[in-house]
Design an enzyme around this catalytic site. Structure first.
Site, PDB file in Angstrom:
ATOM      1  N   CYS A 255       0.867  -1.139  -0.053  1.00 55.21           N
ATOM      2  CA  CYS A 255       0.058   0.179   0.124  1.00 55.21           C
ATOM      3  C   CYS A 255       0.938   1.272  -0.045  1.00 55.21           C
ATOM      4  CB  CYS A 255      -0.810   0.026   1.196  1.00 55.21           C
ATOM      5  SG  CYS A 255      -1.848   1.458   1.514  1.00 55.21           S
TER       6      CYS A 255
ATOM      7  N   CYS B  87       0.426   3.490   2.941  1.00 49.31           N
ATOM      8  CA  CYS B  87       0.870   2.821   4.233  1.00 49.31           C
ATOM      9  C   CYS B  87       2.352   3.026   4.210  1.00 49.31           C
ATOM     10  CB  CYS B  87       0.463   1.576   4.247  1.00 49.31           C
ATOM     11  SG  CYS B  87      -1.263   0.996   4.015  1.00 49.31           S
TER      12      CYS B  87
END
Length: 147
Positions: A65, A68
């Site tokens: 991600c 993230c």
């Protein structure tokens, strides 16, 4: 044949750009200045939250991600964020695709990365947020749930 070569060239270029713009991030390592994430089990985090009378700040991430990765390298490593979250919460970061992280994704019915939850020492969700937040936004979010 030219179409295949053209698309292959585009795909290779995209992979090279992706590799250079999305570096590997060690989600298990904390910076000295930033948030210090609990290294034990989820049950141990709940016990620690009870002992210290604090909420748990839970970050559920995925290693692929982009948001993230940006959170880990930009927001969670920020000194002001670290000072605030380390003082006020038991901080836990878990990979939502493995082990306890995957279990908590199911338990709390989460479906996107990153997901943040404030959880009490009984496991009850107090608040939830999703997506990238810069340092200011994350501190503002956390201040709503300090005692």
């Amino acid at each position: 044949m030219k179409k295949i070569t053209y698309f292959a060239l585009i795909a290779i270029t995209a992979l090279v750009v992706y590799a250079f713009t999305n570096p590997k991030v060690d989600f298990k390592a904390d910076t000295k200045e930033g948030i210090q994430f609990h290294k034990g089990t989820w049950e141990e985090a709940l016990q620690l939250a009870k002992k210290e009378n604090k909420l748990i700040f839970l970050d559920i991430y995925a290693t692929w991600c982009g948001h993230c990765k940006k959170l880990k390298t930009k927001t969670f490593s920020n000194e002001k964020v670290g000072n605030f979250y380390n003082q006020n919460f038991i901080n836990v970061a878990l990979d939502g695709e493995k082990g306890e992280g995957a279990d908590l994704m199911k338990k709390y019915n989460l479906n996107s990365f990153p997901s943040f939850l404030f959880i009490d020492n009984t496991g009850k969700v107090i608040a939830e947020s999703k997506g990238y937040q810069n340092a200011e936004e994350l501190i503002k979010f956390g201040k709503k749930y300090t005692k």
